[in-house]
Design a protein around this motif. Sequence first.
Motif, PDB file in Angstrom:
ATOM      1  N   TRP A  47       0.853  -1.186   0.000  1.00 23.62           N
ATOM      2  CA  TRP A  47       0.000   0.000   0.000  1.00 23.62           C
ATOM      3  C   TRP A  47       0.888   1.235   0.000  1.00 23.62           C
ATOM      4  N   HIS A  50      -3.581   6.524   0.393  1.00 22.65           N
ATOM      5  CA  HIS A  50      -4.940   6.673  -0.115  1.00 22.65           C
ATOM      6  C   HIS A  50      -5.496   8.054   0.175  1.00 22.65           C
ATOM      7  N   ASP A 110     -13.798   4.730   7.701  1.00 23.84           N
ATOM      8  CA  ASP A 110     -12.415   4.323   7.442  1.00 23.84           C
ATOM      9  C   ASP A 110     -12.377   3.261   6.349  1.00 23.84           C
ATOM     10  N   LEU A 111     -11.185   2.874   5.980  1.00 25.81           N
ATOM     11  CA  LEU A 111     -10.998   1.929   4.892  1.00 25.81           C
ATOM     12  C   LEU A 111     -10.358   0.663   5.429  1.00 25.81           C
ATOM     13  N   TYR A 112     -11.005  -0.478   5.171  1.00 28.29           N
ATOM     14  CA  TYR A 112     -10.497  -1.723   5.729  1.00 28.29           C
ATOM     15  C   TYR A 112     -10.218  -2.793   4.682  1.00 28.29           C
ATOM     16  N   TYR A 113     -10.672  -2.567   3.452  1.00 31.07           N
ATOM     17  CA  TYR A 113     -10.377  -3.525   2.394  1.00 31.07           C
ATOM     18  C   TYR A 113     -10.483  -2.818   1.052  1.00 31.07           C
ATOM     19  N   PHE A 114      -9.989  -3.489   0.032  1.00 32.19           N
ATOM     20  CA  PHE A 114      -9.874  -2.883  -1.291  1.00 32.19           C
ATOM     21  C   PHE A 114     -10.753  -3.657  -2.267  1.00 32.19           C
ATOM     22  N   ASP A 115     -11.854  -3.048  -2.715  1.00 34.89           N
ATOM     23  CA  ASP A 115     -12.859  -3.850  -3.411  1.00 34.89           C
ATOM     24  C   ASP A 115     -12.861  -3.786  -4.924  1.00 34.89           C
TER      25      ASP A 115
ATOM     26  N   TYR B  38      -7.270 -11.701  -1.001  1.00 34.64           N
ATOM     27  CA  TYR B  38      -7.294 -11.367  -2.414  1.00 34.64           C
ATOM     28  C   TYR B  38      -6.736 -12.536  -3.219  1.00 34.64           C
ATOM     29  N   LEU B  48     -10.768  -8.984  -4.639  1.00 33.28           N
ATOM     30  CA  LEU B  48     -11.210  -9.216  -3.266  1.00 33.28           C
ATOM     31  C   LEU B  48     -12.120 -10.438  -3.201  1.00 33.28           C
ATOM     32  N   TYR B 100      -1.910  -0.732   6.714  1.00 34.69           N
ATOM     33  CA  TYR B 100      -2.266  -2.025   6.122  1.00 34.69           C
ATOM     34  C   TYR B 100      -0.997  -2.857   5.956  1.00 34.69           C
TER      35      TYR B 100
END
Lengths: 127, 111
Positions: A47, A50, A110-115, B38, B48, B100
Amino acid sequence: QVQLQESGPGLVKPSGTLSLTCTVSGGSISRYFWTWIRQPPGKGLEWTGHLYYSGYTDSSPSLHYSPSLKSRVTISLDASKNQVSLRLTSVTAADTAVYYCVRGSPAGGDLYYFDSWGRGSLVTVSS
Amino acid sequence: QSALTQAASVSGFPGQSITISCTGSSSDVGRYNYVSWYRQHPGKAPELIISDVTNRPSGVPDRFSGSKSANTASLTISGLQAEDEAVYYCCSYTSSSTLYVFGAGTSVTVL
């Protein structure tokens, strides 16, 4: 279905600046997190940072950068063009990677995963 | 060195079940229920398949399931299929300024 398309030079000279643009289509750029994740050839995911854009014109995007890149990286957004950009300065061979533009849906602010991921853009740092 | 530890490879026969482990620490996997998984096919972007430890996004087959115990998260693929051959990465939200952390990836081979 949102589509993300990365574009930019595939080759950058050492000490130069890497610039990539992500064009977003099929979905709103507002109320999402926009992330850049990179993957060196044959290696894992990293990462880089963002940006969260609320869509309100009087509100500045919220930004977070990876501590390891913070002094060199800038992520920005042009809502009028539905584009998100990445700028990385003073690049070295270690910055050679596929750079993915990624959308993240906020959860509790908040951001917890990337979809949603773009196809990626390979950037090679070499003279 | 990746912050989350994954086995380099796992294999299984079609129809079998396999489990991929992802071990972190009390600062990430053990602290938050924000583990995601992922899948990445060769030459493709990651996609995902699990969010928030156990949630499957729309369109992901229910053959994929996630769980967590203490500092270790797991991804189970039931009824292994040829199309499941890919590299699987785990990711966790972390209390550090890194936000992350990813695992190095587990390559799944269908025998």
